[in-house]
Design an enzyme around this catalytic site. Sequence first.
Site, mmCIF file in Angstrom:
data_model
loop_
_atom_site.group_PDB
_atom_site.id
_atom_site.type_symbol
_atom_site.label_atom_id
_atom_site.label_comp_id
_atom_site.label_asym_id
_atom_site.label_seq_id
_atom_site.Cartn_x
_atom_site.Cartn_y
_atom_site.Cartn_z
ATOM 1 N N LYS A 118 -20.550 -40.071 -29.849
ATOM 2 C CA LYS A 118 -19.369 -39.273 -29.487
ATOM 3 C C LYS A 118 -19.711 -37.788 -29.505
ATOM 4 O O LYS A 118 -19.071 -36.991 -28.806
ATOM 5 C CB LYS A 118 -18.175 -39.608 -30.371
ATOM 6 N N SER A 155 -14.519 -28.192 -32.878
ATOM 7 C CA SER A 155 -15.655 -29.078 -32.582
ATOM 8 C C SER A 155 -16.904 -28.269 -32.259
ATOM 9 O O SER A 155 -16.972 -27.563 -31.258
ATOM 10 C CB SER A 155 -15.306 -29.991 -31.395
ATOM 11 N N GLU A 183 -24.823 -31.691 -33.722
ATOM 12 C CA GLU A 183 -25.623 -32.904 -33.879
ATOM 13 C C GLU A 183 -25.878 -33.605 -32.547
ATOM 14 O O GLU A 183 -26.881 -34.278 -32.362
ATOM 15 C CB GLU A 183 -24.933 -33.873 -34.843
#
Length: 318
Positions: A185, A247, A267
Amino acid sequence: MKITVIGCGRWGSFIAWYVNSLGHTVGVYDKPSSPAMTELKNSRTNGVITYPDSIKLLDRLEDGLDSDVIIISVPSQALRSLFGEIMSYRPENKIFVLCMKGIEIESGKRLTEVAAEFIGAGNKSAVWIGPGHPQEFARGVPNCMVIDSADRSVTERLVNEFSGSLIRFYYGNDLIGNEIGAATKNVIGIAAGMLDGLGVSSLKGALMSRATSEVARLISAMGGDMRSAYGLCHLGDYEATVFSKHSHNRAFGEAFVKGEKYEKLAEGYYTADAVHRLCERYGVEMPICEVVYSILYEGANPKSSLDRLFTRSIKNEF
């Protein structure tokens, strides 16, 4: 329960604050060179949460290894070296809870697989995944998350110990699917940020739909339950990853296509490389993840690459 949190970035710092609020005894460790640890030692706050005096800040790793549960929140690619250091002290009968979301690039291993190389039969591991940002939790905004482990009794114990009014936990029952869904994701978050940077945010609906389908294919190919891609580990985490101003992955994707520097950890950058290798290994078609990889690692033009992605040959949706 006595708990040590290793890693005091924004997520690790919040977790320590959260589990302490549930009545657990908590210690926090990070490398002495960590700016975040220095900030907490100097002021007891990182600007999002403030530590009460009951949370102990540890100077040495070994001082935290007498806890029942050791929660780890460090960059995923640093997990192997951290476990090498941890296991040099021979801890026994511990539960290691992994809170980061990633895949080891070189080996293609899930993070619990990396942990399994080190912890032996006397220790257990679990993952803590799902949507939410410390900034929102600190304001009292609740959310739902998942804990999963290869050992059902570990899953149940952690869910019972960590559930509160701020976080409702679900019992995970597909470790492969939950780990792969949670890691991938972040790649989709980068793709969403690229759409924002190019001024075509309205494509995020199509992005979410098609991305979930391709991640489900990878989960299935790796032996997991493809339905996990539609759960909290992946699709359920899209609001926090694809839309939120908090985010890191979305912000990184937007900055990248604008040619701007982004200093914080995303990440998904590393996971894009790992997923590219898994696509080749398992023969799975993942056009969105592959486009992100080509832009980040091969210098492909973001606009033309994303244009091609959304103008692929016509086919049935399902």
